[in-house]
Scaffold this motif. Structure first.
Motif, mmCIF file in Angstrom:
data_model
loop_
_atom_site.group_PDB
_atom_site.id
_atom_site.type_symbol
_atom_site.label_atom_id
_atom_site.label_comp_id
_atom_site.label_asym_id
_atom_site.label_seq_id
_atom_site.Cartn_x
_atom_site.Cartn_y
_atom_site.Cartn_z
ATOM 1 N N ILE A 198 37.767 24.529 42.639
ATOM 2 C CA ILE A 198 37.822 25.902 43.143
ATOM 3 C C ILE A 198 38.023 26.867 41.982
ATOM 4 N N ALA A 199 38.936 26.522 41.076
ATOM 5 C CA ALA A 199 39.196 27.395 39.933
ATOM 6 C C ALA A 199 37.939 27.604 39.103
ATOM 7 N N GLU A 200 37.184 26.537 38.867
ATOM 8 C CA GLU A 200 35.961 26.644 38.072
ATOM 9 C C GLU A 200 34.918 27.508 38.773
ATOM 10 N N GLN A 201 34.847 27.424 40.101
ATOM 11 C CA GLN A 201 33.878 28.221 40.849
ATOM 12 C C GLN A 201 34.221 29.708 40.828
ATOM 13 N N ARG A 234 37.563 40.571 39.698
ATOM 14 C CA ARG A 234 36.966 41.068 40.941
ATOM 15 C C ARG A 234 37.466 40.294 42.158
ATOM 16 N N LEU A 235 38.247 39.249 41.911
ATOM 17 C CA LEU A 235 38.905 38.538 43.010
ATOM 18 C C LEU A 235 40.241 38.012 42.531
ATOM 19 N N GLU A 236 41.118 37.733 43.489
ATOM 20 C CA GLU A 236 42.439 37.194 43.184
ATOM 21 C C GLU A 236 42.755 36.050 44.139
ATOM 22 N N VAL A 237 43.140 34.910 43.584
ATOM 23 C CA VAL A 237 43.624 33.798 44.401
ATOM 24 C C VAL A 237 45.094 34.059 44.694
ATOM 25 N N VAL A 238 45.426 34.250 45.953
ATOM 26 C CA VAL A 238 46.817 34.552 46.317
ATOM 27 C C VAL A 238 47.584 33.292 46.718
ATOM 28 N N ALA A 239 46.891 32.237 47.040
ATOM 29 C CA ALA A 239 47.532 30.960 47.392
ATOM 30 C C ALA A 239 46.441 29.876 47.432
ATOM 31 N N ASP A 256 36.638 41.663 46.015
ATOM 32 C CA ASP A 256 35.923 42.930 46.191
ATOM 33 C C ASP A 256 34.770 42.717 47.168
ATOM 34 N N THR A 257 34.532 43.695 48.014
ATOM 35 C CA THR A 257 33.483 43.553 49.034
ATOM 36 C C THR A 257 32.107 43.299 48.413
ATOM 37 N N ALA A 258 31.853 43.829 47.210
ATOM 38 C CA ALA A 258 30.526 43.706 46.594
ATOM 39 C C ALA A 258 30.179 42.268 46.238
ATOM 40 N N ILE A 259 31.188 41.428 45.984
ATOM 41 C CA ILE A 259 30.878 40.057 45.569
ATOM 42 C C ILE A 259 30.935 39.057 46.723
ATOM 43 N N PHE A 277 34.272 35.220 38.079
ATOM 44 C CA PHE A 277 34.312 36.536 38.708
ATOM 45 C C PHE A 277 35.414 37.429 38.142
ATOM 46 N N GLY A 278 36.214 36.872 37.233
ATOM 47 C CA GLY A 278 37.231 37.670 36.559
ATOM 48 C C GLY A 278 38.170 38.357 37.525
#
Length: 310
Positions: free
Chosen positions: A275-278, A285-290, A237-240, A282-283
């Motif tokens: 990376i996962a822990e960082q 509000r973001l998605e790891v696509v790869a 999300d742009t806000a984060i 954010f729940g």
């Protein structure tokens, strides 16, 4: 930049001898509170600037209304240029003002003033850590760099003793580092891991081609390669996005917008789990696509939290 204002304030006082905070604020187009803080910063740094209370008072330079700074002592000159030195990599106007200040000093002080102006570099981009307070050792190291003296200290948990030639100190997002010459070549040390720092007798020889900003850039590049072995493609999300940039520094690179209005980011670290822990906090509000390895790490973290708090 604050250093620009400090230089301008000092030159203004040199021209007028005595000024009020209101006059400085008007000339430099800042608030009176900001002007007062700048005057206090000059005074705290050892520059011969002092307040004159009462009617008709203000701030004055020691030595009279038309001082040419020749009344400055050696330690005062060092203090001034340690304070202003990080501005040396700023605008051409700032560098020009620093050169003029050097010429205004007594000749015997100029070498140390120039060394002090190049002793410290500020790199504001963080590595994702929380801010630290300035270690007391920083002032000792700056003095050693300025006076071209070696330093002795103990380093790390084992407290191994080392003697090095200090070439410069760097403020990296409130974490301080020393760049020094050793028998094994140039080395970088975290100041908060140093103890029992003392300035030794002798003379430090700084290579003629040494440039603190370039040396630090090389150090950062080396550390980034070591820390950024793994990367993830993230839609956020742009806000984060500003929050992620602030927390992760150079390890967060924006790749452009996504069709659904989110922003595509590349997040780097030394391990997929890191990376996962960082990112887990954010729940949705973001998605790891790869890549899939980091998605699996996030799923494992979610499972751990679910099992713990179910």
């Amino acid at each position: 930049m604050r250093a620009d204002r400090l230089i301008a304030t000092l030159l203004l006082m040199q021209a007028r001898g005595r000024v009020t905070a209101a006059e400085v604020a008007r000339e430099l187009e800042v608030s009176v509170a900001t002007a007062r803080r700048d005057l206090e910063a000059l005074s705290s740094a050892g520059v011969p600037v002092y307040p004159q209370p009462g009617r008709g008072g203000g701030w004055a330079l020691v030595g009279g209304a038309r001082t040419d700074l020749s009344g400055m002592k050696a330690d005062e000159a060092r203090a001034l240029f340690l304070l202003l030195g990080p501005a040396a990599s700023g605008s051409p106007a700032t560098r020009s003002a620093l050169r003029k200040l050097v010429r205004a000093l007594p000749e015997t002080f100029r070498e140390e003033a120039l060394a002090a102006s190049a002793a410290t570099l500020i790199d504001p981009v963080g590595w994702g850590r929380q801010p630290h307070s300035e270690p007391a050792e920083v002032a000792v190291l700056q003095q050693a760099v300025t006076r071209r003296r070696p330093v002795r200290f103990r380093y790390g948990p084992a407290g191994r003793e080392r003697v090095v030639e200090p070439w410069g100190v760097v403020d990296k997002d409130a974490v301080w580092y020393l760049i020094a010459g050793t028998d094994r070549g140039r080395r970088t040390y975290r100041v908060d891991r140093m103890s029992e720092v003392t300035v030794e007798d002798g003379v430090t020889v700084v290579p003629a081609d040494f440039d603190l900003a370039q040396a630090w850039s090389e150090t950062v590049e080396r550390m980034e390669r070591r820390r950024g072995d793994v990367s993830a493609i993230v839609h956020a999300d742009t806000a984060i996005v500003p929050v992620l940039r602030d927390r992760l520094g150079r390890h967060c690179v924006e790749d452009g917008p996504v069709d659904d209005g989110r922003v595509r980011l590349r997040i780097s670290a030394h391990l997929p789990r890191a990376i996962a822990e960082q990112l887990a906090g954010f729940g949705g509000r973001l998605e790891v696509v790869a890549p899939e390895s980091i998605r699996r790490e996030l799923a494992a973290l979610a499972a751990e939290l679910t099992a713990l708090y179910r």
